[in-house]
Scaffold this active site. Structure first.
Site, PDB file in Angstrom:
ATOM      1  N   SER A 380       0.840  -1.189   0.000  1.00 48.67           N
ATOM      2  CA  SER A 380       0.000   0.000   0.000  1.00 48.67           C
ATOM      3  C   SER A 380       0.879   1.243   0.000  1.00 48.67           C
ATOM      4  CB  SER A 380      -0.881   0.010   1.251  1.00 48.67           C
ATOM      5  OG  SER A 380      -1.493   1.272   1.450  1.00 48.67           O
ATOM      6  N   ASP A 381       0.452   2.282  -0.713  1.00 47.31           N
ATOM      7  CA  ASP A 381       1.114   3.564  -0.488  1.00 47.31           C
ATOM      8  C   ASP A 381       0.758   4.017   0.926  1.00 47.31           C
ATOM      9  OD1 ASP A 381       2.610   5.847  -0.841  1.00 47.31           O
ATOM     10  OD2 ASP A 381       1.634   6.452  -2.692  1.00 47.31           O
ATOM     11  N   LEU A 382       1.550   4.913   1.457  1.00 43.94           N
ATOM     12  CA  LEU A 382       1.422   5.294   2.862  1.00 43.94           C
ATOM     13  C   LEU A 382      -0.001   5.790   3.158  1.00 43.94           C
ATOM     14  CD1 LEU A 382       4.125   7.272   4.849  1.00 43.94           C
ATOM     15  CD2 LEU A 382       1.705   7.422   5.380  1.00 43.94           C
ATOM     16  N   ALA A 384      -2.833   4.419   2.118  1.00 43.26           N
ATOM     17  CA  ALA A 384      -3.817   4.219   1.053  1.00 43.26           C
ATOM     18  C   ALA A 384      -4.932   3.261   1.464  1.00 43.26           C
ATOM     19  CB  ALA A 384      -3.133   3.717  -0.217  1.00 43.26           C
TER      20      ALA A 384
END
Length: 817
Positions: A380-382, A384
């Site tokens: 996951s992006d930070l 997300a």
């Protein structure tokens, strides 16, 4: 921490040390012991334990009605707890040397099967979590993302944070080799199955305080795949020498709205160029094998379509259909994964057509895994996954969001939720079957596969002496300088004013970017040599009088300019105006720079505009009034040297734009490969770009002729072969980027007016002619047709060859696939 029952509710059954794999679950009236591993995988497989311990296997199914007798459960707990759980984790781990997953010569998938069969749900869930290192487990940190170089690992902090369940990944540490080894040794010794940790850091255009390269938008301007691959390899080798084994790069978003602050992280607006540059970077970073002391996992991001947000604002919705997604936004990722075998992908923040990426199994499962065969893991992006709950409104609770993300195809969270919240959510969902065991195991298998491929189970430590040999080595620094030189992009040169004479006596260097080395986002401008334009000029011309003015006081700057023979205006952007989260509604020169530019030009002195910026700027006035404009982007630690050499002729610029310069924000989005039905007409302005994609001048000139196409035989599926002669018609040696564009004249769906399908950077001596050959695989000509299938369509195609997307030399060919 993970939930444990209150001690008062345990009765006579105490939880022995190491029994974290077995949890209390609150039933309707009394506390029940339940196995939380699912389908009998909570204990080692039969045969790996002594016969006296095989009784414990029966406990795996203690939640079945036949075994829920209180006495049986208590006896099972006490027996298994005393035999297995009360033993220190290191001793247990040491007994595993002969089991299959510990055997280095066994096939990876068999090792994975064996390891998964031994893991509890808690151990599995722990593999899907990322922990912050600098602030969490070290004695001191210089900031929230860096351990102090002299800090020591604090085992007591690790014990409190991780217990005996291990750790999936560690981020924001940027360790020394000694710090890495100490942490990894402790992690392996203090979890039951001796699973190593994965260390992940940033590495967009340089790792930590290692070699600083041009920002990706500048690297792309080189159109040099060799340099892109070498850049990936250098960043990887410097990172791995410290123990870091995964880098959050490259960025494969298409920068199609320059208002977006992250354009500087991209390779530009074109899917083919982005795919080729990204593929080169991935191949450099991952090398021939990840199990080495100089390669890392590359992680293409942000999957997918992140570079075209609504309003040009970061994380905003993206509006496109499946056809545009497949034909424009996904090809670069497909190259990195199918051809480059990238072993990680970052899922983006945004949503497409109402579906958030982190809750989109069509992207994360159907396309990524089923169609492309992706074997790595999705990070996951930070935050997300958290946005499913806080921003998108598709999850009713943090627990829902965590389980939705893993179920959809994400494999690891990135600081989304508190560790206990995230892990307990997955445990509960797995127990309630809201998270199918197949999805949980898919995620765990994906993370562990990366750890196996990196060789962390077999050779988990690094040689502390290695860093001194590779970190910022002369070869690495030389590559950064070479990349900066090749990235210099000359946009205008009337006269020609450039190159300037080295006999020039008085030079005024004016502007906010003159005396500082601009690196762009994800780099500290204190790192490296940080050679500014001012320093570069003074180093190159020690006999000249080089005067500096920051330009904050315009009348004073005008006076400085008036005393000079030539003025170099160093303008553009800086960190805090460009970069992640720094989106702009106006693309004019920021602050007072436009007024400064016009006032200094009014002195009548020859003016050269040097831009250092992270996105295209609307510089219509400058294009009309300034005789020479050099685009330097963010050129890395040797940028000032490369700029000085270019201005005074030691370096002949050969860079080309990889993103269109608009005349105004009103014509955005503005990219060269638009569909032919796009209208370029406004009542108040020209719809044509200021500088087109692929454009860049040189101190010499080039001619293209003898364009020829050889189509493959019908039904052969062979490549289309295109040749063109390129001649240096000037009096200087120079680099030219020969570019090939193709259009399907009539298709089942509308296709771009022209699209890049090949390029080659070549060096030519004065008068030299070289025949350039492009081999275009038919798959590059495929369209996602009206039947939602990839198809190479029969018919007439047009090709263009030249030095920009405005190339005029063309011919047709007939294709019968």
């Amino acid at each position: 921490m993970l939930r444990q029952p209150d001690k008062a509710t345990r009765g006579s059954a105490e939880l022995h040390p190491g029994m974290e794999g077995l949890l209390f679950v609150n039933g309707s009236s009394d506390w029940d012991w339940k196995c939380r591993s699912g389908e009998g995988s909570s204990l080692p497989s039969r045969g790996s334990l002594p016969a006296s311990a095989q009784f414990c296997r029966g406990f795996d199914r203690c939640h079945n009605s036949a075994s829920r007798q209180a006495g049986f459960v208590t006896a099972c707990l006490l027996f298994c707890g005393l035999f297995v759980c009360s033993r220190p984790a290191p001793a247990f781990a040491q007994e595993q040397g002969s089991v299959l997953y510990r055997q280095a010569d066994a096939p990876t998938e068999q090792r994975l099967d064996d390891l998964l069969s031994r893991m509890t749900v808690e151990e599995k869930v722990r593999e899907l979590d990322m922990y912050s290192g600098a602030t969490g487990i070290m004695s001191a940190h210089s900031d929230s993302t860096h351990a102090d170089p002299g800090a020591v690992f604090v085992p007591e902090k690790a014990q409190q944070l991780w217990g005996a369940l291990g750790v999936g990944s560690i981020h924001d540490l940027n360790p020394t080799p000694e710090q890495y080894n100490a942490i990894q040794k402790w992690v392996i010794a203090h979890n039951r199955l001796a699973i190593p940790a994965l260390f992940i850091e940033e590495g967009l255009h340089g790792f930590n305080n290692g070699t600083v390269f041009p920002a990706p938008i500048g690297l792309a301007a080189t159109w040099d795949l060799k340099i892109a691959q070498q850049t990936g390899a250098v960043i990887a080798s410097e990172a791995r020498s410290t123990g870091v084994d995964m880098i959050l790069a490259p960025v494969l978003d298409l920068g199609r709205d320059p208002r977006w602050g992250r354009v500087e992280e991209d390779f530009g607006e074109d899917p083919y160029l982005t795919g080729q540059m990204g593929l080169a970077y991935v191949r450099g970073a991952q090398g021939e094998s990840l199990a080495s002391d100089h390669t890392v996992v590359a992680e293409p991001k942000h999957f997918a379509g992140h570079g075209s947000p609504e309003g040009g604002t970061n994380t905003s919705p993206v509006h496109m259909g499946e056809r545009e997604l497949r034909t424009t936004m996904l090809p670069a990722f497909a190259e990195a994964i199918r051809e480059g075998h990238a072993m990680a992908v970052m899922a983006a923040y945004h949503e497409i057509d109402g579906i958030p990426i982190t809750d989109d199994p069509f992207l994360l499962k159907t396309i990524l895994r089923q169609e492309w065969g992706f074997p790595g893991f999705v990070l996951s992006d930070l935050g997300a996954i958290q946005r499913l709950y806080t921003a998108h409104g598709v999850a009713a609770s943090p627990q829902d969001a965590a389980c939705m993300g893993i179920r959809a195809g994400v494999d690891m969270q990135f600081y989304d939720f508190d560790h206990a919240v995230f892990q307990n959510a997955l445990i509960d969902c797995a127990h309630d079957r809201a998270l199918p065991l197949a999805d949980l195991d898919r995620a765990v298998r994906s993370v562990l596969r990366v750890k196996f491929e990196l060789g962390l189970f077999d050779r988990p430590f690094v040689d502390p002496a290695l860093k001194a040999k590779v970190y910022r080595s002369p070869e690495h620094l030389g590559l950064s300088l070479e990349s900066a030189r090749e990235s210099m992009t000359l946009l205008k040169n009337d006269g020609p004013l450039l190159p300037l004479s080295k006999s020039t006596k008085r030079i005024a260097v004016i502007g906010p970017n003159a005396a500082v080395a601009r690196y762009g986002d994800y780099e500290d401008e204190e790192n490296g040599e940080h050679i500014s334009i001012l320093q570069g000029l003074r180093d190159l011309l020690p006999e000249a009088t080089v005067t500096f003015d920051p330009g904050s006081n315009i009348p004073a700057a005008v006076e400085t300019a008036a005393r000079a023979d030539v003025v170099i205006l160093a303008l553009g952007e800086r960190q805090g105006i460009s970069g992640e989260g720094f989106d702009r509604s106006c693309l004019d020169l920021p602050g007072n720079q436009e007024q400064l530019l016009e006032a200094v030009t009014g002195t009548g002195k020859p003016v050269v505009l040097v831009l250092e910026n992270g996105r295209p700027l609307t510089i219509d006035w400058a294009e009309q009034h300034i005789p020479a404009i050099l685009e330097a982007w963010y050129p890395g630690e040797f940028g000032g040297k490369a700029v000085a050499e270019t201005l005074f002729g030691d370096n002949n610029p050969g860079g080309k734009l990889t993103i269109t310069f608009p005349r105004s924000v009103g014509q955005l989005p503005d990219f060269y490969n638009a569909d032919p039905s796009r209208v370029w007409k406004y009542v108040d302005a020209s719809g044509q770009p200021l500088f087109p994609f692929g454009f860049g001048l040189s101190y010499t000139t080039f001619r293209y002729d003898r364009l020829a196409v050889q189509a493959p035989p019908p039904g052969s599926h062979g490549d289309v072969r295109v040749t063109v002669d390129v001649t240096n018609t000037g009096d200087r040696a120079g680099d030219e980027v020969a570019q090939l564009y193709v259009r399907e004249n009539v298709g089942s769906v509308e296709t771009p007016e022209r699209a890049l399908k090949g390029f080659s950077r070549i060096h030519l001596q004065p008068g030299e002619t070289r025949s350039v050959t492009f081999l275009v695989p038919q798959r590059q000509l495929a369209v996602w047709n009206a039947d939602n299938q990839w198809a190479v369509e029969a018919g007439r195609y047009t090709v263009w060859a030249g030095g920009s997307s405005r190339a005029s030399l063309s011919t047709d060919f007939n294709l019968q696939p």
